[in-house]
Design an enzyme around this catalytic site. Sequence first.
Site: not given
Lengths: 94, 583
Positions: B191, B435, B459, B506
């Site tokens: 992140h 994912e 993921d 995405c």
Amino acid sequence: MQGESIRQTVSVTNPQGFHMRPMAAFVEAANRFPCEVVVMRSGMDPVNGKSILSLMGLVAVQGTELVIEARGPCASEAIRELVPIFERNFEEDE
Amino acid sequence: MEIKRGIPVSPGVALGPAFVVETEGTHIPLRFIDKRHTTREIERLHASLQNAIGDAHANRDAISEKLGKQYGAIFAAHALLIEDPELVREIEQLITQKNYSAEYAVSRAMRRHAKALQALNQPIFSTRASDLFDIEKSILKHLVGQQGDPLQNLQSPVILLAHDLTPSQTANLDPRMVYAFATEAGGKASHTAIMAGVLEIPAVVGLGRILTDVSGGDEVIVDGNRGVVILNPDEETRERYLVLQRQFGTFNKRLDELRELPAETKDGTRVLLLANIEFPQEAPHCFDRGGDGIGLYRTEFLYLNRSRDPNEDEQYEAYMAVLRAIGPDKPVVIRTMDLGADKLFNQADIYLDEKNPCLGMRSVRLCLRNLSLFKTQLRAILRASRHGDVRIMFPMISTLMELRQCKMIVADVKEELEEERIDFNRKIPIGTMIEVPSAALMAEELAKEANFFSIGTNDLIQYTLAADRTNEHVAALYNAGDPAVLRLIDLVIRAASKHDAEVCVCGEMSGDPIYTILLLGLGLRQMSMTPQNLPEIKKIIRSITLEEAKQVAQEAMRFATARDVNNYLREQTRRILPEVVVN
């Protein structure tokens, strides 16, 4: 002030080596005496026994032999205090 | 000069003075003092040492009482380290002989010892370096005086160096004050890396040991294109980077000129280029960069750093803020809460003891166990749906049953709203993230019951290769170009097109220029990415024909290793667009 110089050899038997807590106990004990305390490991420069940072630099892992030398006033008292720390194998709860 | 290699996560090149976060409570620049003031400086040093010793003793007492004497003893040792005669002598010498400020002298001396300890390669002793950092921090705190969060109090622009930054620390960085950052830990899709991209701050992560080699104020170069960090560069390197910095700026400016042009291949195939956003304030970036809408609106920020869960109106406002920025005709895909139990307030403790949270109670699984939390969010999304092209997306779906449950709950909420005569879009599209490998493998079945898919490659890669993307020791396994990952993506795209479900990617992969041609060739017509990547990806799309892309994809799918895939794609991307920055 004039004093003697005494040495004694000790060995590190604790599996953790001469680690931070016994080092702290060692420095605290050494600080109680006016004499100089020097710790030696063969192949290395002698270090100040009242400096925990310097003791760390010895990397005294299990099995290492060290020579403790006290020079000056109260040298023999200091040795009598310091050597048992090793002999007790750094047992924490004295 | 020292060159360190890490993982490039946000492009750009920057040069500036180092600001070390982890250990320095405050910015410690290299500062010299007037020779006449050395005595005063040494007094300052001793006062701060005394205070730091006091802190260590207070810690010793508090910890002894709480955890036992043997833990308290660690802080007793810290006190001895702070007053260590050799250390104090060394710091004093740096002040008297080199005329360093006390702060810089402390930092310099501690770094030297920490580095020496780490170099011992003796696990027990090497880890003591962190004790030294702790002590350094404590002394510096008293020397400098603590004033809030150091990152918020930067007085002049810096290059940030840290062991690791939390996503929220990164999110709060001011790009005008932080030219770039570099961290010891972290991986490509953490992140923190994602946030760096959002803020357009050049960044390199996963460098391994670096903090011991640098003191605040040292000159540092961060090359976010190549994943290189250079400490104390020589004059030649410095010049070269100043040129690079200017060039990178020009290429970006040329990309800006693409804003008004559609993302269309040379032979006229239109691709929808969407933006991933984390906060409502980022919505305008999407259009600044010529995007076609919001492909992923993460809603986790609503739940983080607060003392209670967000209520329906707060959420509605956050969704409306994006709709107002985007307008009523462009898609806004809102992903429902995607957090682990540990991040939520008011969660039952039963979930907190998970041995393996990545495989545990998180995301949609948590929502399905906590219906009031879930329904509040769905109500807010549905209410907002009246004002634009809002779509609902569920994260972490691993079975068809989960999707069905989620849809049932949406139906429940719709019914409630009907009863309350609250207006919403009855035909709101419902989609799912793909994912989890199980979802990818079951894509055909899922496609029959979902309006759209969004492949969350971050993921998907992590779960397919069983490699934590933020663990630098296994980060190399985590690779978007891995044939196993590509086959899953191919499968999902085929399943979606067979059943007329829309499909988008995405994850970070869609913003990485080396994969654009491949994804296009595999049949993808929607890509969602950090807004910053939009122009570059658009440029690649506009530089190729669909036929060429198909050929590249066909060829790429033949390789058996990630390395071969990536080498081939890199080569093809350079062939199509030589000035593109490929990692």
